[in-house]
Every structure is written in structure tokens, then in C-alpha cells.
Design a protein around this motif. Structure first.
Motif, PDB file in Angstrom:
ATOM      1  N   ASN A 195       0.846  -1.192   0.000  1.00  0.00           N
ATOM      2  CA  ASN A 195       0.000   0.000   0.000  1.00  0.00           C
ATOM      3  C   ASN A 195       0.887   1.250   0.000  1.00  0.00           C
ATOM      4  OD1 ASN A 195       0.301   1.082   2.916  1.00  0.00           O
ATOM      5  ND2 ASN A 195      -0.141  -1.104   3.214  1.00  0.00           N
ATOM      6  N   PRO A 196       0.317   2.410  -0.333  1.00  0.00           N
ATOM      7  CA  PRO A 196       1.117   3.646  -0.453  1.00  0.00           C
ATOM      8  C   PRO A 196       1.682   4.167   0.860  1.00  0.00           C
ATOM      9  CG  PRO A 196      -1.044   3.860  -1.520  1.00  0.00           C
ATOM     10  CD  PRO A 196      -1.089   2.636  -0.689  1.00  0.00           C
ATOM     11  N   LYS A 197       1.243   3.612   1.993  1.00  0.00           N
ATOM     12  CA  LYS A 197       1.697   4.103   3.293  1.00  0.00           C
ATOM     13  C   LYS A 197       3.043   3.512   3.704  1.00  0.00           C
ATOM     14  CE  LYS A 197      -3.019   4.901   4.976  1.00  0.00           C
ATOM     15  NZ  LYS A 197      -4.032   4.555   5.997  1.00  0.00           N
ATOM     16  N   ASN A 198       3.531   2.507   2.958  1.00  0.00           N
ATOM     17  CA  ASN A 198       4.824   1.915   3.303  1.00  0.00           C
ATOM     18  C   ASN A 198       5.950   2.944   3.132  1.00  0.00           C
ATOM     19  OD1 ASN A 198       4.001  -0.741   3.969  1.00  0.00           O
ATOM     20  ND2 ASN A 198       3.683  -1.181   1.803  1.00  0.00           N
ATOM     21  N   ASP A 281      10.858  -7.625   2.401  1.00  0.00           N
ATOM     22  CA  ASP A 281      11.386  -6.297   2.055  1.00  0.00           C
ATOM     23  C   ASP A 281      10.725  -5.678   0.826  1.00  0.00           C
ATOM     24  OD1 ASP A 281      13.225  -6.393   4.153  1.00  0.00           O
ATOM     25  OD2 ASP A 281      14.712  -7.440   2.925  1.00  0.00           O
ATOM     26  N   LEU A 282       9.889  -6.449   0.127  1.00  0.00           N
ATOM     27  CA  LEU A 282       9.292  -5.940  -1.108  1.00  0.00           C
ATOM     28  C   LEU A 282       8.416  -4.696  -0.928  1.00  0.00           C
ATOM     29  CD1 LEU A 282       8.401  -9.152  -3.155  1.00  0.00           C
ATOM     30  CD2 LEU A 282      10.068  -7.391  -3.734  1.00  0.00           C
ATOM     31  N   PRO A 283       7.549  -4.646   0.092  1.00  0.00           N
ATOM     32  CA  PRO A 283       6.722  -3.434   0.249  1.00  0.00           C
ATOM     33  C   PRO A 283       7.553  -2.156   0.336  1.00  0.00           C
ATOM     34  CG  PRO A 283       5.852  -5.192   1.619  1.00  0.00           C
ATOM     35  CD  PRO A 283       7.176  -5.674   1.095  1.00  0.00           C
ATOM     36  N   SER A 284       8.666  -2.204   1.056  1.00  0.00           N
ATOM     37  CA  SER A 284       9.537  -1.036   1.179  1.00  0.00           C
ATOM     38  C   SER A 284      10.217  -0.703  -0.142  1.00  0.00           C
ATOM     39  CB  SER A 284      10.614  -1.278   2.246  1.00  0.00           C
ATOM     40  OG  SER A 284      10.028  -1.422   3.516  1.00  0.00           O
ATOM     41  N   LEU A 285      10.534  -1.739  -0.918  1.00  0.00           N
ATOM     42  CA  LEU A 285      11.170  -1.513  -2.220  1.00  0.00           C
ATOM     43  C   LEU A 285      10.242  -0.744  -3.156  1.00  0.00           C
ATOM     44  CD1 LEU A 285      13.538  -2.007  -4.158  1.00  0.00           C
ATOM     45  CD2 LEU A 285      12.453  -4.161  -4.806  1.00  0.00           C
ATOM     46  N   TYR A 286       8.977  -1.176  -3.226  1.00  0.00           N
ATOM     47  CA  TYR A 286       8.015  -0.465  -4.081  1.00  0.00           C
ATOM     48  C   TYR A 286       7.801   0.970  -3.584  1.00  0.00           C
ATOM     49  CZ  TYR A 286       6.745  -4.886  -6.354  1.00  0.00           C
ATOM     50  OH  TYR A 286       6.766  -6.054  -7.076  1.00  0.00           O
ATOM     51  N   ALA A 287       7.821   1.136  -2.256  1.00  0.00           N
ATOM     52  CA  ALA A 287       7.603   2.469  -1.681  1.00  0.00           C
ATOM     53  C   ALA A 287       8.738   3.428  -2.024  1.00  0.00           C
ATOM     54  CB  ALA A 287       7.448   2.361  -0.166  1.00  0.00           C
ATOM     55  N   THR A 288       9.890   2.872  -2.388  1.00  0.00           N
ATOM     56  CA  THR A 288      11.037   3.698  -2.748  1.00  0.00           C
ATOM     57  C   THR A 288      10.845   4.360  -4.119  1.00  0.00           C
ATOM     58  OG1 THR A 288      12.470   2.140  -1.556  1.00  0.00           O
ATOM     59  CG2 THR A 288      13.552   3.644  -3.089  1.00  0.00           C
ATOM     60  N   ALA A 289      10.070   3.693  -4.990  1.00  0.00           N
ATOM     61  CA  ALA A 289       9.998   4.084  -6.402  1.00  0.00           C
ATOM     62  C   ALA A 289       8.944   5.150  -6.694  1.00  0.00           C
ATOM     63  CB  ALA A 289       9.738   2.853  -7.256  1.00  0.00           C
ATOM     64  N   ASP A 290       9.095   5.742  -7.885  1.00  0.00           N
ATOM     65  CA  ASP A 290       8.131   6.726  -8.383  1.00  0.00           C
ATOM     66  C   ASP A 290       7.322   6.175  -9.547  1.00  0.00           C
ATOM     67  OD1 ASP A 290       8.895   9.449  -6.969  1.00  0.00           O
ATOM     68  OD2 ASP A 290      10.768   8.434  -7.480  1.00  0.00           O
ATOM     69  N   VAL A 291       7.867   5.189 -10.247  1.00  0.00           N
ATOM     70  CA  VAL A 291       7.163   4.572 -11.369  1.00  0.00           C
ATOM     71  C   VAL A 291       7.699   3.154 -11.554  1.00  0.00           C
ATOM     72  CG1 VAL A 291       8.816   5.481 -13.074  1.00  0.00           C
ATOM     73  CG2 VAL A 291       6.517   4.824 -13.815  1.00  0.00           C
ATOM     74  N   PHE A 292       6.836   2.248 -11.976  1.00  0.00           N
ATOM     75  CA  PHE A 292       7.219   0.860 -12.240  1.00  0.00           C
ATOM     76  C   PHE A 292       7.256   0.659 -13.749  1.00  0.00           C
ATOM     77  CE2 PHE A 292       6.366  -3.726 -12.747  1.00  0.00           C
ATOM     78  CZ  PHE A 292       7.301  -4.250 -11.873  1.00  0.00           C
ATOM     79  N   ALA A 293       8.264  -0.038 -14.246  1.00  0.00           N
ATOM     80  CA  ALA A 293       8.388  -0.269 -15.688  1.00  0.00           C
ATOM     81  C   ALA A 293       8.562  -1.757 -15.964  1.00  0.00           C
ATOM     82  CB  ALA A 293       9.570   0.507 -16.249  1.00  0.00           C
ATOM     83  N   LEU A 306       0.990  -6.106 -10.108  1.00  0.00           N
ATOM     84  CA  LEU A 306      -0.073  -5.994  -9.108  1.00  0.00           C
ATOM     85  C   LEU A 306       0.456  -5.331  -7.839  1.00  0.00           C
ATOM     86  CD1 LEU A 306      -1.759  -9.536  -9.340  1.00  0.00           C
ATOM     87  CD2 LEU A 306      -2.731  -7.389 -10.137  1.00  0.00           C
ATOM     88  N   GLU A 307       1.629  -5.775  -7.382  1.00  0.00           N
ATOM     89  CA  GLU A 307       2.212  -5.228  -6.153  1.00  0.00           C
ATOM     90  C   GLU A 307       2.580  -3.755  -6.328  1.00  0.00           C
ATOM     91  OE1 GLU A 307       4.142  -9.480  -4.614  1.00  0.00           O
ATOM     92  OE2 GLU A 307       5.379  -8.025  -5.675  1.00  0.00           O
ATOM     93  N   ALA A 308       3.084  -3.414  -7.509  1.00  0.00           N
ATOM     94  CA  ALA A 308       3.443  -2.016  -7.782  1.00  0.00           C
ATOM     95  C   ALA A 308       2.205  -1.121  -7.754  1.00  0.00           C
ATOM     96  CB  ALA A 308       4.140  -1.915  -9.137  1.00  0.00           C
TER      97      ALA A 308
END
Length: 391
Positions: A195-198, A281-293, A306-308
Motif C-alpha cells: 500500500n502507499p503508506k509503506n 522487504d518488497l513493500p519497502s522496495l516499491y515504496a522507494t519508487a516513483d514509477v514501475f516499468a 499488481l504489487e506495484a
């Protein structure tokens, strides 16, 4: 209910189908079911272990030499063995759910019919996921592709129900001649974890990425069909227009080649290869990013996408197979055509330079992803299993 999964990939923790089994099993156990898995063991011996509440029967296996697949991939030895039949007779599952049609999946399907156990098959398979590991000449690729689908149909046409993660995937196997009941059900994603709160600040600090420098992210196997070289080439163009970083998380056969490509293009300081990132650690990894490619040409859904999206990221994806079901062009991201690295770069730059656009697309990703809650996926599978058991 006693529900038994069969897969040739359970211990290979880098495949999307593995994540699907683990998430589904967790939900089923939470609802009071007993879950069992037959999968390759980690050794040459048959084993039994408990993994997060799941009873795992390991079928003795051998490791593929690194020269063929340098990622610790194991092949189960099922020929001439009655071990799978013995397990089914001992467990007495109410329903069996196979995840592929290879050695273990095929054997379980055969023995389940003999024991009159209802059997569901979920398809995560595309020939493009493995044919290149055989290193065939160009003229043989289409022949091998047809042969692979023929083998898939040989097993799956005898199952009671077939599920797929998307409507696109369902149409694909229907058009190949599969006449079973085919039900599209999303792989699902845990919206409580992703979620975006991570908080992703820890990883920014770890990799010395300034808070003002945007991050492009890819998560997945670093294998040929993922077309990650296209992301790297597009990123080279992107850097001419905006300072940014590209994180390529995962392991696979192409990792060393991709690192070499990054060096060749002078991108070593701007592309980060953290390797395999544990689930925790994946939720924190996605929270680091601004866009997924993602440029992969063989996605029947894409759990990473889906996770992104659940993490509130806009997505730039190749216009191939089932990715357009998740990425609505111009709404929660953009689509680009395979090989068009310039267009991929342009779309990334457009998102990275426009904060308001990112917010708008983030909001749309969160809206779309509500349809893919793992809790709904679990309920849908429970209904299928219950209906088969009662019939």
C-alpha cells in the motif's frame, strides 16, 4: 477441506507462480483448511517439512547445471516412482490443484484421476518462458512452441476445471483448443502489505539516492523473456532529460549480461542491481519508487505489476499479452510497443517530470487494484473447490 497443490517450482522462490501458491495457501489456512504441497525437494532425497503452516512433500530432485540455467533450478525425479501416488493415498485430499503440467503436475493429474479426486489446474505457462533455455536455432522455435502447447493440452484437457489469472490468458488457451470449464481469477495481491503508506526511505539511504532524484523500478526474474535490456536502453535516453535512478531487483540467467550492458552504456552509477529481494522487504522496495516499468512479453498477469499498483505506482508496460488488462493507457500509466525504447523513455520522462500526473495515475492504480484483493481470490477458489467436492 484438505487441499493439495502440485508444482515443479515451489522451492524456486523467483517465479510468480510460487508467490501465487504461497499467498493462496496462506489465505486458505486462515479460513481453516489444511494445505499440502507436492514439489521438488531441496536435495536428492524425498522430504517432508512444514513451511508457514503448509505440509510440503519434497520429491527428490537434481539441480540443473549452471551452464543451462544458473539459478539453482531443480528437476524432480518422478519416472518409475510411486511416491506421488503414495502421498495422495496417505493425505486423501478433497481436491487437488496443480500449477503446471510438467513432471509433478502431470503425475499428480494422472494419479488423481485414478483415485477419483477432483482436480483443478491453474495455468501460469507460456512457452516463451523457457524455450530460449534450450538454445534452439531460429527455425525450430515455432515447432518447439507448438510442441510445448501440445504437451500442456495433453494434461490440462483431462482436468475438471482450469483457472487462469486473466481473461486474456483464458482466451489464449481456449483458442488453442482447450474445451474445459475455464475461469479467469486474478492471482491477487495482499492490499494490507502492499500500500502507499509503506516507507521506502531506508532503501534510498542504503543506496545513497537523493530524496529529489526519482526512481524507476523493475522487480522480477532477470531472464530473457523479461526484455530488461529494453528498460536499460530506454533509461539511457531518459537520463539525457531527467536525473533519475533505475533499480532492477531480482535474479536470473541474464543478470551478468545486463550488468555488462549497463557498464557499456556508462550507466553503472545510475542502475542498481540489488539481487533477489526477500518478500518481507518488497513493500519497502516499491515504496522507494516513483514509477514501475515492465517490458516482459510473456506475462499472463504479472504479480510484480499488481504489487506495484497496490503500492500506488504508475506503470509503464509493454503492450503485450495480459499487461493491458492492468495498465490502462493514459489512466494509471502508459503502454508502449515492443522494441520502441524511445517511446518507453518518453513515457517515463513524462511521468517523472509531472508530479500532478504521477498523483493522478497513482490514484487510478489504487482504484484498479481493488479488483485484485487476495482475499477475493481466496474466496473464489474456495467456491470452486467446494463445488467440485459436492458434485
Amino acid at each position: 477441506m484438505k487441499i493439495l497443490f502440485g508444482t515443479d517450482l515451489f522451492y524456486q522462490n523467483f517465479a510468480g507462480s510460487v508467490s501465487f501458491i504461497q499467498y493462496l495457501a496462506k489465505g486458505l489456512i486462515k479460513d481453516g483448511h489444511q494445505v499440502f504441497v507436492i514439489a521438488p525437494s531441496k536435495t536428492f532425497e524425498n522430504t517432508i517439512s512444514i513451511e508457514d503452516g503448509v505440509t510440503v512433500y519434497g520429491i527428490r530432485s537434481v539441480i540443473i547445471p549452471d551452464v543451462i540455467y544458473p539459478s539453482q533450478f531443480r528437476i524432480p525425479i518422478t519416472a518409475g516412482s510411486n511416491k506421488i501416488r503414495t502421498i495422495l493415498e496417505e493425505v486423501k485430499p478433497d481436491v487437488v490443484s496443480i500449477q503446471d503440467h510438467f513432471m509433478i503436475g502431470g503425475k499428480i493429474a494422472k494419479e488423481s484421476r485414478r483415485l477419483n479426486i477432483p482436480t483443478v489446474g491453474t495455468n501460469h505457462f507460456m512457452p516463451e518462458n523457457f524455450i530460449h533455455y534450450l538454445y534452439p536455432p531460429e527455425f525450430a522455435k515455432e515447432f518447439l512452441r507448438k510442441l510445448a502447447w501440445k504437451d500442456f493440452l495433453r494434461v490440462y484437457k483431462k482436468l475438471d476445471v482450469v483457472t487462469t489469472p486473466t481473461k486474456t490468458a483464458a482466451e489464449l488457451i481456449k483458442n488453442l483448443g482447450l474445451r474445459n470449464t475455464i475461469i479467469p481469477i486474478s492471482n491477487g495481491v495482499d492490499l494490507k502489505r502492499f500500500n502507499p503508506k509503506n516507507n521506502g526511505q531506508t532503501l534510498r539511504t542504503k543506496y545513497n539516492i537523493p530524496p529529489t532524484e526519482p526512481i524507476i523500478l523493475f522487480v522480477g526474474r532477470l531472464d530473457k523473456e523479461k526484455e530488461i535490456d529494453e528498460l536499460i536502453k530506454a533509461f539511457a535516453e531518459t537520463l539525457h532529460k531527467i536525473r533519475s535512478k533505475l533499480i532492477i531487483a531480482g535474479k536470473g540467467t541474464e543478470r551478468s549480461k545486463l550488468i555488462s550492458l549497463s557498464r557499456k552504456l556508462g550507466l553503472s552509477k545510475d542502475i542498481i542491481f540489488p539481487g533477489f529481494v526477500p518478500h518481507v522487504d518488497l513493500p519497502s522496495l516499491y515504496a522507494t519508487a516513483d514509477v514501475f516499468a515492465i517490458a516482459s512479453i510473456a506475462e499472463l498477469q504479472s504479480i510484480a505489476t499488481l504489487e506495484a499498483m497496490a503500492s500506488g505506482l504508475p506503470v509503464v508496460a509493454v503492450n503485450a499479452i495480459a499487461l493491458p488488462e492492468l495498465v490502462h493507457d493514459g489512466e494509471n500509466g502508459y503502454l508502449f510497443e515492443k522494441g520502441d525504447t524511445k517511446n518507453l523513455s518518453d513515457k517515463l520522462v513524462k511521468i517523472l517530470k509531472d508530479k500532478n500526473l504521477r498523483k493522478k495515475m497513482s490514484k487510478k492504480s489504487l482504484e484498479i487494484i481493488k479488483q485484485h484483493n487476495i482475499e477475493d481470490t481466496v474466496k473464489k477458489y474456495e467456491k470452486i473447490y467446494e463445488k467440485l467436492v459436492k458434485s
